[in-house]
Design a protein around this motif. Structure first.
Motif, PDB file in Angstrom:
ATOM      1  N   TYR A  71      13.418  13.720  -7.278  1.00 39.16           N
ATOM      2  CA  TYR A  71      12.128  13.184  -6.807  1.00 39.16           C
ATOM      3  C   TYR A  71      11.605  14.042  -5.634  1.00 39.16           C
ATOM      4  O   TYR A  71      12.393  14.586  -4.854  1.00 39.16           O
ATOM      5  CB  TYR A  71      12.274  11.717  -6.403  1.00 39.16           C
ATOM      6  CG  TYR A  71      13.003  11.479  -5.099  1.00 39.16           C
ATOM      7  CD1 TYR A  71      12.313  11.287  -3.908  1.00 39.16           C
ATOM      8  CD2 TYR A  71      14.405  11.446  -5.063  1.00 39.16           C
ATOM      9  CE1 TYR A  71      12.984  11.076  -2.715  1.00 39.16           C
ATOM     10  CE2 TYR A  71      15.077  11.229  -3.878  1.00 39.16           C
ATOM     11  CZ  TYR A  71      14.362  11.039  -2.706  1.00 39.16           C
ATOM     12  OH  TYR A  71      15.020  10.839  -1.523  1.00 39.16           O
ATOM     13  N   PRO A  72      10.290  14.175  -5.490  1.00 42.77           N
ATOM     14  CA  PRO A  72       9.697  15.082  -4.486  1.00 42.77           C
ATOM     15  C   PRO A  72       9.671  14.472  -3.083  1.00 42.77           C
ATOM     16  O   PRO A  72       8.633  14.030  -2.599  1.00 42.77           O
ATOM     17  CB  PRO A  72       8.283  15.308  -5.027  1.00 42.77           C
ATOM     18  CG  PRO A  72       7.959  14.028  -5.732  1.00 42.77           C
ATOM     19  CD  PRO A  72       9.257  13.569  -6.353  1.00 42.77           C
ATOM     20  N   ASN A  84       0.833  -1.205   0.000  1.00 40.60           N
ATOM     21  CA  ASN A  84       0.000   0.000   0.000  1.00 40.60           C
ATOM     22  C   ASN A  84       0.869   1.257   0.000  1.00 40.60           C
ATOM     23  O   ASN A  84       0.551   2.245  -0.660  1.00 40.60           O
ATOM     24  CB  ASN A  84      -0.927   0.006   1.220  1.00 40.60           C
ATOM     25  CG  ASN A  84      -1.998  -1.059   1.136  1.00 40.60           C
ATOM     26  OD1 ASN A  84      -2.227  -1.634   0.071  1.00 40.60           O
ATOM     27  ND2 ASN A  84      -2.661  -1.338   2.245  1.00 40.60           N
ATOM     28  N   VAL A  85       1.959   1.205   0.743  1.00 35.90           N
ATOM     29  CA  VAL A  85       2.884   2.345   0.776  1.00 35.90           C
ATOM     30  C   VAL A  85       3.582   2.483  -0.571  1.00 35.90           C
ATOM     31  O   VAL A  85       3.712   3.587  -1.113  1.00 35.90           O
ATOM     32  CB  VAL A  85       3.917   2.180   1.913  1.00 35.90           C
ATOM     33  CG1 VAL A  85       4.889   3.351   1.923  1.00 35.90           C
ATOM     34  CG2 VAL A  85       3.218   2.053   3.263  1.00 35.90           C
ATOM     35  N   GLN A  86       4.034   1.372  -1.114  1.00 38.18           N
ATOM     36  CA  GLN A  86       4.710   1.398  -2.418  1.00 38.18           C
ATOM     37  C   GLN A  86       3.782   1.937  -3.503  1.00 38.18           C
ATOM     38  O   GLN A  86       4.204   2.725  -4.354  1.00 38.18           O
ATOM     39  CB  GLN A  86       5.186  -0.004  -2.779  1.00 38.18           C
ATOM     40  CG  GLN A  86       6.328  -0.506  -1.896  1.00 38.18           C
ATOM     41  CD  GLN A  86       6.644  -1.969  -2.133  1.00 38.18           C
ATOM     42  OE1 GLN A  86       5.755  -2.771  -2.434  1.00 38.18           O
ATOM     43  NE2 GLN A  86       7.916  -2.327  -1.977  1.00 38.18           N
ATOM     44  N   ASP A  87       2.517   1.523  -3.474  1.00 38.90           N
ATOM     45  CA  ASP A  87       1.555   2.003  -4.481  1.00 38.90           C
ATOM     46  C   ASP A  87       1.336   3.501  -4.353  1.00 38.90           C
ATOM     47  O   ASP A  87       1.197   4.217  -5.361  1.00 38.90           O
ATOM     48  CB  ASP A  87       0.221   1.271  -4.327  1.00 38.90           C
ATOM     49  CG  ASP A  87       0.287  -0.180  -4.795  1.00 38.90           C
ATOM     50  OD1 ASP A  87       1.283  -0.546  -5.452  1.00 38.90           O
ATOM     51  OD2 ASP A  87      -0.647  -0.944  -4.482  1.00 38.90           O
ATOM     52  N   SER A  88       1.300   4.002  -3.120  1.00 34.59           N
ATOM     53  CA  SER A  88       1.105   5.434  -2.903  1.00 34.59           C
ATOM     54  C   SER A  88       2.293   6.230  -3.439  1.00 34.59           C
ATOM     55  O   SER A  88       2.123   7.272  -4.080  1.00 34.59           O
ATOM     56  CB  SER A  88       0.916   5.720  -1.411  1.00 34.59           C
ATOM     57  OG  SER A  88       0.755   7.104  -1.182  1.00 34.59           O
ATOM     58  N   VAL A  89       3.499   5.733  -3.197  1.00 37.78           N
ATOM     59  CA  VAL A  89       4.706   6.389  -3.708  1.00 37.78           C
ATOM     60  C   VAL A  89       4.706   6.364  -5.231  1.00 37.78           C
ATOM     61  O   VAL A  89       4.978   7.379  -5.892  1.00 37.78           O
ATOM     62  CB  VAL A  89       5.971   5.704  -3.159  1.00 37.78           C
ATOM     63  CG1 VAL A  89       7.222   6.255  -3.852  1.00 37.78           C
ATOM     64  CG2 VAL A  89       6.076   5.912  -1.648  1.00 37.78           C
ATOM     65  N   LEU A 126       5.251   9.279  -8.145  1.00 41.56           N
ATOM     66  CA  LEU A 126       6.441   9.264  -9.010  1.00 41.56           C
ATOM     67  C   LEU A 126       6.100   9.058 -10.477  1.00 41.56           C
ATOM     68  O   LEU A 126       6.785   9.572 -11.365  1.00 41.56           O
ATOM     69  CB  LEU A 126       7.407   8.163  -8.565  1.00 41.56           C
ATOM     70  CG  LEU A 126       7.994   8.278  -7.157  1.00 41.56           C
ATOM     71  CD1 LEU A 126       8.992   7.156  -6.927  1.00 41.56           C
ATOM     72  CD2 LEU A 126       8.648   9.631  -6.948  1.00 41.56           C
ATOM     73  N   TYR A 127       5.052   8.288 -10.727  1.00 48.26           N
ATOM     74  CA  TYR A 127       4.741   7.920 -12.105  1.00 48.26           C
ATOM     75  C   TYR A 127       3.362   8.411 -12.537  1.00 48.26           C
ATOM     76  O   TYR A 127       2.651   7.714 -13.265  1.00 48.26           O
ATOM     77  CB  TYR A 127       4.837   6.398 -12.270  1.00 48.26           C
ATOM     78  CG  TYR A 127       6.159   5.841 -11.794  1.00 48.26           C
ATOM     79  CD1 TYR A 127       7.328   6.112 -12.490  1.00 48.26           C
ATOM     80  CD2 TYR A 127       6.233   5.071 -10.636  1.00 48.26           C
ATOM     81  CE1 TYR A 127       8.551   5.618 -12.051  1.00 48.26           C
ATOM     82  CE2 TYR A 127       7.448   4.581 -10.192  1.00 48.26           C
ATOM     83  CZ  TYR A 127       8.605   4.856 -10.900  1.00 48.26           C
ATOM     84  OH  TYR A 127       9.806   4.386 -10.454  1.00 48.26           O
ATOM     85  N   ASP A 128       2.976   9.594 -12.117  1.00 42.87           N
ATOM     86  CA  ASP A 128       1.691  10.134 -12.553  1.00 42.87           C
ATOM     87  C   ASP A 128       1.801  10.611 -14.005  1.00 42.87           C
ATOM     88  O   ASP A 128       2.883  10.679 -14.583  1.00 42.87           O
ATOM     89  CB  ASP A 128       1.211  11.264 -11.633  1.00 42.87           C
ATOM     90  CG  ASP A 128       2.138  12.465 -11.662  1.00 42.87           C
ATOM     91  OD1 ASP A 128       3.028  12.516 -12.523  1.00 42.87           O
ATOM     92  OD2 ASP A 128       1.982  13.349 -10.797  1.00 42.87           O
ATOM     93  N   ASP A 129       0.676  10.926 -14.603  1.00 38.30           N
ATOM     94  CA  ASP A 129       0.659  11.307 -16.017  1.00 38.30           C
ATOM     95  C   ASP A 129       0.822  12.812 -16.241  1.00 38.30           C
ATOM     96  O   ASP A 129       0.858  13.272 -17.382  1.00 38.30           O
ATOM     97  CB  ASP A 129      -0.648  10.842 -16.668  1.00 38.30           C
ATOM     98  CG  ASP A 129      -0.748   9.323 -16.709  1.00 38.30           C
ATOM     99  OD1 ASP A 129       0.305   8.675 -16.849  1.00 38.30           O
ATOM    100  OD2 ASP A 129      -1.874   8.799 -16.595  1.00 38.30           O
ATOM    101  N   ALA A 130       0.898  13.564 -15.162  1.00 38.59           N
ATOM    102  CA  ALA A 130       1.011  15.022 -15.302  1.00 38.59           C
ATOM    103  C   ALA A 130       2.400  15.390 -15.826  1.00 38.59           C
ATOM    104  O   ALA A 130       3.413  14.787 -15.441  1.00 38.59           O
ATOM    105  CB  ALA A 130       0.758  15.696 -13.958  1.00 38.59           C
ATOM    106  N   PHE A 131       2.450  16.384 -16.704  1.00 41.48           N
ATOM    107  CA  PHE A 131       3.746  16.823 -17.228  1.00 41.48           C
ATOM    108  C   PHE A 131       4.469  17.662 -16.188  1.00 41.48           C
ATOM    109  O   PHE A 131       3.909  18.579 -15.605  1.00 41.48           O
ATOM    110  CB  PHE A 131       3.568  17.647 -18.502  1.00 41.48           C
ATOM    111  CG  PHE A 131       4.871  18.233 -18.973  1.00 41.48           C
ATOM    112  CD1 PHE A 131       5.795  17.448 -19.648  1.00 41.48           C
ATOM    113  CD2 PHE A 131       5.191  19.561 -18.690  1.00 41.48           C
ATOM    114  CE1 PHE A 131       7.016  17.976 -20.055  1.00 41.48           C
ATOM    115  CE2 PHE A 131       6.412  20.087 -19.103  1.00 41.48           C
ATOM    116  CZ  PHE A 131       7.320  19.294 -19.783  1.00 41.48           C
ATOM    117  N   ARG A 132       5.709  17.318 -15.961  1.00 45.29           N
ATOM    118  CA  ARG A 132       6.588  18.119 -15.113  1.00 45.29           C
ATOM    119  C   ARG A 132       7.920  18.259 -15.846  1.00 45.29           C
ATOM    120  O   ARG A 132       8.360  17.336 -16.522  1.00 45.29           O
ATOM    121  CB  ARG A 132       6.801  17.461 -13.753  1.00 45.29           C
ATOM    122  CG  ARG A 132       5.500  17.175 -12.990  1.00 45.29           C
ATOM    123  CD  ARG A 132       5.785  16.730 -11.584  1.00 45.29           C
ATOM    124  NE  ARG A 132       4.608  16.188 -10.939  1.00 45.29           N
ATOM    125  CZ  ARG A 132       4.552  15.836  -9.652  1.00 45.29           C
ATOM    126  NH1 ARG A 132       5.634  15.967  -8.903  1.00 45.29           N
ATOM    127  NH2 ARG A 132       3.443  15.349  -9.135  1.00 45.29           N
TER     128      ARG A 132
END
Length: 211
Positions: free
Chosen positions: A66-67, A41-46, A50-56
């Protein structure tokens, strides 16, 4: 715009591309210190951060950019059981990060129609799972919303617990406390009677006067 401006743009674009390269991206997340919350559950939250689809401009999965603070705040909020969260790379050039957590210890229960676990600082962090045996039970004193995430009697709880311990020493068998208002609370006892007191009390003096 000119050649100079074009060169700068190319450099910036190059840095952007480099930040997304696999060889500088976080490839593994390990969790240390968890007992009740599942590691996955913690790994999925991280991973969701880290791997969201938003452009940065810089990849959030980049091992140098990494934030970290954002992850620590997010995990503390998402998992109220965590009293402390620290995120760091496993080593200087590692592509793995380590999430180190310290889970809260249930000391008391707060109850209304349902009961919840509360730590020694009054933070309510989970539904009651039966892990508190013989601890004091509290009620009232919260906002009329979800109890988890609220703090009970901030700055006052230790004084009240000291008072209950004094009553127990004197054989008065306190069970817990119900907050009546901003000034007063009621102590329930196993002997079938209640004791009303104010928050500004001197625990030892009041307990001896009652005895």
């Amino acid at each position: 715009f000119g050649i100079g401006g074009a060169a700068i743009c190319l450099r910036v674009w190059g840095v952007n591309l480099l930040s997304y390269m696999p060889w500088v991206s976080i490839a593994a997340v390990t969790v240390e210190g968890e007992k009740t919350v599942a590691e996955k559950n913690v790994q999925d939250s991280v991973a969701a951060t880290l791997y969201d689809d938003a452009f940065r401009f810089f990849s959030p999965a980049n091992m140098f950019f990494y934030p970290r603070t954002e992850l620590e705040v997010k995990l503390s909020t998402e998992f109220p059981r965590f009293g402390a969260v620290s995120v760091a790379r496993a080593s200087l050039l590692s592509q793995a990060i380590v999430v180190t957590v310290e889970e809260r210890k249930a000391e008391y229960r707060w109850c209304n129609t349902e009961c919840y676990l509360m730590d020694s600082e009054g933070f309510i962090f989970a539904a009651d799972d039966g892990s508190v045996q013989g601890g004091y039970e509290f009620g009232g004193g919260l906002l009329p919303e979800e109890p988890i995430g609220q703090r009970f009697l901030f700055g006052r709880l230790k004084t009240i617990v000291t008072f209950l311990d004094e009553l127990k020493t004197l054989g008065l068998a306190p069970v817990g406390v119900v907050v009546e208002n901003d000034r007063d609370f009621t102590v329930r006892t196993q002997l079938g009677y209640t004791i009303k007191a104010g928050f500004e009390l001197d625990p030892e003096k009041v307990a001896k006067n009652i005895a």
